[in-house]
Enzyme design. Structure first.
Site, PDB file in Angstrom:
ATOM      1  CD  GLN A  81      -3.879   3.824   6.460  1.00  0.00           C
ATOM      2  OE1 GLN A  81      -3.416   4.537   5.572  1.00  0.00           O
ATOM      3  NE2 GLN A  81      -4.626   2.761   6.199  1.00  0.00           N
ATOM      4  CB  SER A  82       3.723   4.417   8.076  1.00  0.00           C
ATOM      5  OG  SER A  82       4.934   5.076   7.817  1.00  0.00           O
ATOM      6  CG  ASN A  83       1.959   9.890   5.470  1.00  0.00           C
ATOM      7  OD1 ASN A  83       1.064   9.490   4.738  1.00  0.00           O
ATOM      8  ND2 ASN A  83       1.726  10.726   6.476  1.00  0.00           N
ATOM      9  CB  CYS A  85       5.649   2.430   5.534  1.00  0.00           C
ATOM     10  SG  CYS A  85       6.291   1.867   7.140  1.00  0.00           S
TER      11      CYS A  85
END
Length: 334
Positions: A81-83, A85
């Site tokens: 759930q990377s911001n 990325c």
């Protein structure tokens, strides 16, 4: 005294978001918690690219370097759930590049939150499990792409390198200038700290434009000592990149490590309550992974009276709201 500026004109940037971002007072939140200092929020969620967030400031410089290097594909890594990325992928698409995301975790049955956005934007996704070495995987993938005839560009997690950190030096110069225009001085600035680049850049910017401002990092992933080491190292590398003589030690770095809970990515009750409180007082949305925990730390320090020496306290809204939609179970009841 008018805050000093920071000349970054020698560093190419993509230049796809408006600057400065808003700096707004939060009177309703102040009244709700009975705070003595005035409360302000720096709206770095309003950086627009890929739904905005703090990584946009860093990537403005890092992705300009990728463009100038002639890259045709970007490789980076982080959690499912990377911001980081999400925003890196959005920049890649704006610049006409492909993008490979190496994700620490398993592929879920249903794609939600940031993962849904990765899919909509058509990233190449590599799920490597919770125990996978994402950095090693991404480095190896970069070399494989190069061997296959591509021109890959590797972006470290969080774009937390000196070239990225200067974006947050600029943000804190904006805070100093915007505060001065409003006739206030932010004695304390709070932000969520993870890959170290945001806090490192903020320290550099405050040293330039507002040396007495204290930058508080609320850790989202690890204990204070290693985080202080990482932030100090990157801060000094950023000073060096900018040609500034300043240097700091880990003891100069403020990190609060009592608010991140069980581990990275797992919501805390205090963080969820902080999200609800800000939403219900100021109409602003935070996330359970970063900003919710960051605001929870600020509110606790306010309630303890530890920030009463300042006329004003500021919070850096670093974005990340799509994570709300990946953890809806925390918001089913009032």
């Amino acid at each position: 005294m008018t805050p000093r500026s920071l000349d970054l004109s020698r560093f190419p940037r993509v230049g796809v978001f408006p600057r400065p971002t808003p700096f707004e007072e939060m009177p309703n939140l102040r009244a709700a918690v009975g705070a003595r200092p005035r409360l302000f929020i720096k709206r770095d969620d309003a950086t627009l690219v890929g739904l905005g967030g703090n990584k946009t400031r860093k990537l403005d410089f890092v992705m300009a370097d990728a463009r100038n290097a002639g890259a045709d594909v970007i490789v980076t890594w982080a959690g499912v759930q990377s911001n980081h990325c999400r925003q890196t992928l959005a920049f890649a698409r704006r610049l006409g590049m492909d993008c490979h995301l190496v994700l620490t975790g398993d592929e879920p049955a249903l794609r939600q939150g940031n993962l849904l956005i990765f899919t909509i934007m058509g990233a190449e996704l590599h799920f490597i499990g919770e125990d996978g070495d994402a950095q090693a995987y991404a480095t190896d993938l970069t070399e494989k792409l190069r061997a296959a005839g591509h021109r890959p560009y590797y972006v470290p997690i969080g774009a937390s390198v000196p070239l990225g950190a200067i974006g947050y030096a600029e943000s804190l110069v904006e805070v100093a200038q915007q505060s001065e225009a409003l006739g206030v001085k932010a004695g304390h600035v709070f932000l969520a700290t993870g890959s170290a680049g945001t806090q490192a850049g903020a320290i550099v910017g405050s040293r330039v434009a507002s040396p007495t401002t204290r930058i508080h990092g609320v850790s989202v992933s690890r204990a204070a000592p290693p985080q202080q080491e990482s932030v100090a190292r990157l801060t000094n590398e950023t000073f060096e990149l900018l040609g500034l003589a300043d240097r700091i030690t880990p003891d100069d770095v403020i990190v609060h490590d009592q608010y991140y809970g069980e581990r990275y990515g797992v919501a805390t009750p205090e963080g969820i309550e902080a999200i609800k409180l800000l939403a219900r007082t100021e109409g602003l949305i935070l996330d359970p992974v970063y900003t919710g925990k960051g605001l929870a730390g600020l509110l606790d320090q306010l309630r303890r009276g530890n920030l009463d020496d300042a006329d004003a306290v500021a919070f850096i809204h670093t974005g990340g709201f799509p994570a709300i939609f990946a953890q809806p179970e925390h918001f089913q009841k009032p």
